[in-house]
Write a protein that holds these residues in place. Structure first.
Motif, PDB file in Angstrom:
ATOM      1  N   LEU A  29       3.827   1.817  -2.173  1.00 56.70           N
ATOM      2  CA  LEU A  29       3.282   0.532  -1.734  1.00 56.70           C
ATOM      3  C   LEU A  29       3.487   0.324  -0.238  1.00 56.70           C
ATOM      4  CD1 LEU A  29       2.038  -2.226  -2.510  1.00 56.70           C
ATOM      5  CD2 LEU A  29       4.367  -3.035  -2.903  1.00 56.70           C
ATOM      6  N   ASP A  30       4.589   0.827   0.285  1.00 57.57           N
ATOM      7  CA  ASP A  30       4.909   0.605   1.694  1.00 57.57           C
ATOM      8  C   ASP A  30       4.027   1.398   2.655  1.00 57.57           C
ATOM      9  OD1 ASP A  30       6.183   2.848   0.624  1.00 57.57           O
ATOM     10  OD2 ASP A  30       7.821   2.764   2.059  1.00 57.57           O
ATOM     11  N   LYS A  31       3.163   2.271   2.145  1.00 60.59           N
ATOM     12  CA  LYS A  31       2.221   2.983   3.017  1.00 60.59           C
ATOM     13  C   LYS A  31       0.911   2.215   3.160  1.00 60.59           C
ATOM     14  CE  LYS A  31       4.082   7.584   2.701  1.00 60.59           C
ATOM     15  NZ  LYS A  31       3.845   8.977   2.362  1.00 60.59           N
ATOM     16  N   ALA A  32       0.738   1.187   2.345  1.00 60.42           N
ATOM     17  CA  ALA A  32      -0.466   0.357   2.431  1.00 60.42           C
ATOM     18  C   ALA A  32      -0.239  -0.761   3.446  1.00 60.42           C
ATOM     19  CB  ALA A  32      -0.781  -0.244   1.053  1.00 60.42           C
ATOM     20  N   PHE A  39      -1.739  -9.678  -1.785  1.00 68.53           N
ATOM     21  CA  PHE A  39      -2.662  -9.473  -2.906  1.00 68.53           C
ATOM     22  C   PHE A  39      -1.889  -9.352  -4.217  1.00 68.53           C
ATOM     23  CE2 PHE A  39      -4.893  -6.353  -5.620  1.00 68.53           C
ATOM     24  CZ  PHE A  39      -6.011  -7.100  -5.928  1.00 68.53           C
ATOM     25  N   PHE A  40      -0.868  -8.477  -4.241  1.00 66.97           N
ATOM     26  CA  PHE A  40      -0.081  -8.294  -5.457  1.00 66.97           C
ATOM     27  C   PHE A  40       0.732  -9.535  -5.779  1.00 66.97           C
ATOM     28  CE2 PHE A  40      -0.744  -3.664  -4.901  1.00 66.97           C
ATOM     29  CZ  PHE A  40      -1.193  -3.386  -6.180  1.00 66.97           C
ATOM     30  N   LEU A  67       4.241  -3.468 -14.290  1.00 73.59           N
ATOM     31  CA  LEU A  67       3.823  -2.772 -13.068  1.00 73.59           C
ATOM     32  C   LEU A  67       5.053  -2.176 -12.400  1.00 73.59           C
ATOM     33  CD1 LEU A  67       1.306  -5.233 -11.359  1.00 73.59           C
ATOM     34  CD2 LEU A  67       0.791  -3.037 -12.400  1.00 73.59           C
ATOM     35  N   PHE A  68       4.950  -0.922 -12.010  1.00 68.96           N
ATOM     36  CA  PHE A  68       5.994  -0.252 -11.246  1.00 68.96           C
ATOM     37  C   PHE A  68       5.460  -0.012  -9.845  1.00 68.96           C
ATOM     38  CE2 PHE A  68       7.297   0.890 -15.514  1.00 68.96           C
ATOM     39  CZ  PHE A  68       8.672   0.830 -15.447  1.00 68.96           C
ATOM     40  N   PHE A  69       6.251  -0.380  -8.854  1.00 68.70           N
ATOM     41  CA  PHE A  69       5.932  -0.074  -7.464  1.00 68.70           C
ATOM     42  C   PHE A  69       6.956   0.930  -6.970  1.00 68.70           C
ATOM     43  CE2 PHE A  69       4.645  -4.546  -8.000  1.00 68.70           C
ATOM     44  CZ  PHE A  69       3.324  -4.500  -7.573  1.00 68.70           C
ATOM     45  N   THR A  70       6.509   1.928  -6.226  1.00 67.86           N
ATOM     46  CA  THR A  70       7.452   2.806  -5.544  1.00 67.86           C
ATOM     47  C   THR A  70       7.291   2.587  -4.053  1.00 67.86           C
ATOM     48  OG1 THR A  70       5.997   4.743  -5.305  1.00 67.86           O
ATOM     49  CG2 THR A  70       7.257   4.546  -7.372  1.00 67.86           C
ATOM     50  N   LYS A  71       8.374   2.841  -3.319  1.00 71.06           N
ATOM     51  CA  LYS A  71       8.308   2.744  -1.865  1.00 71.06           C
ATOM     52  C   LYS A  71       9.307   3.711  -1.263  1.00 71.06           C
ATOM     53  CE  LYS A  71      11.331  -1.162  -0.847  1.00 71.06           C
ATOM     54  NZ  LYS A  71      11.775  -0.783   0.455  1.00 71.06           N
ATOM     55  N   ASN A  72       9.051   4.091  -0.019  1.00 71.00           N
ATOM     56  CA  ASN A  72       9.889   5.071   0.668  1.00 71.00           C
ATOM     57  C   ASN A  72      10.411   4.558   1.997  1.00 71.00           C
ATOM     58  OD1 ASN A  72       9.465   7.090  -1.297  1.00 71.00           O
ATOM     59  ND2 ASN A  72       7.482   7.524  -0.426  1.00 71.00           N
ATOM     60  N   ASN A  73      10.511   3.247   2.141  1.00 77.71           N
ATOM     61  CA  ASN A  73      11.025   2.635   3.365  1.00 77.71           C
ATOM     62  C   ASN A  73      10.172   2.927   4.598  1.00 77.71           C
ATOM     63  OD1 ASN A  73      13.187   1.355   2.063  1.00 77.71           O
ATOM     64  ND2 ASN A  73      14.396   3.221   2.145  1.00 77.71           N
TER      65      ASN A  73
END
Length: 130
Positions: A29-32, A39-40, A67-73
């Motif tokens: 998500l953090d790349k968007a 929106f979410f 809903l699962f969100f992943t993020k990589n900081n």
């Protein structure tokens, strides 16, 4: 009319939740754009999503939807959205577990060893950058 509209990810997930259990993943998500957070957030708060061309929003059956969100900081996710999420921090699996996963996927042991060693080197470089 609904029969000519091409539904995106979230409207499709919300519609499906009205017919049974749905588990959906939003990877990295953090790349968007940060606009995606709003929106979410709106969709989760209201349990509905507005689709241009439809008179009524598409509603979700919240008890059927995970809903699962992943993020990589890569960037900070909006605090309002993060407050509505259960946070779980995962570490990379150890090489033995990675080997078992790759074996289950039918990857030959020699190839799996190369892959796990390459992954370990990439992770070590990433740790050096932090």
């Amino acid at each position: 009319p609904e029969d000519v509209i091409s539904f995106g990810f979230l409207p499709t997930v919300f519609r499906a939740s009205n017919h049974g259990r749905v588990v959906a993943f939003v990877d990295e998500l953090d790349k968007a754009s940060p606009k995606v957070d709003a929106f979410f957030l709106t969709a989760l708060q209201e349990a509905e999503v507005v689709v241009r061309g439809l008179k009524e929003p598409i509603k979700a059956t919240a008890r059927n939807l995970t809903l699962f969100f992943t993020k990589n900081n890569e960037r900070e996710i909006g605090e309002a959205l993060m407050r509505r999420c259960r946070r779980v921090y995962l570490k990379f699996p150890d090489p033995e577990l990675e080997m078992k996963i790759l074996a289950q996927a039918g990857i030959p042991r020699a190839v799996a060893e190369v892959l796990t060693q390459a992954a370990a080197k990439l992770r070590a470089k990433q740790d050096d950058l932090i």
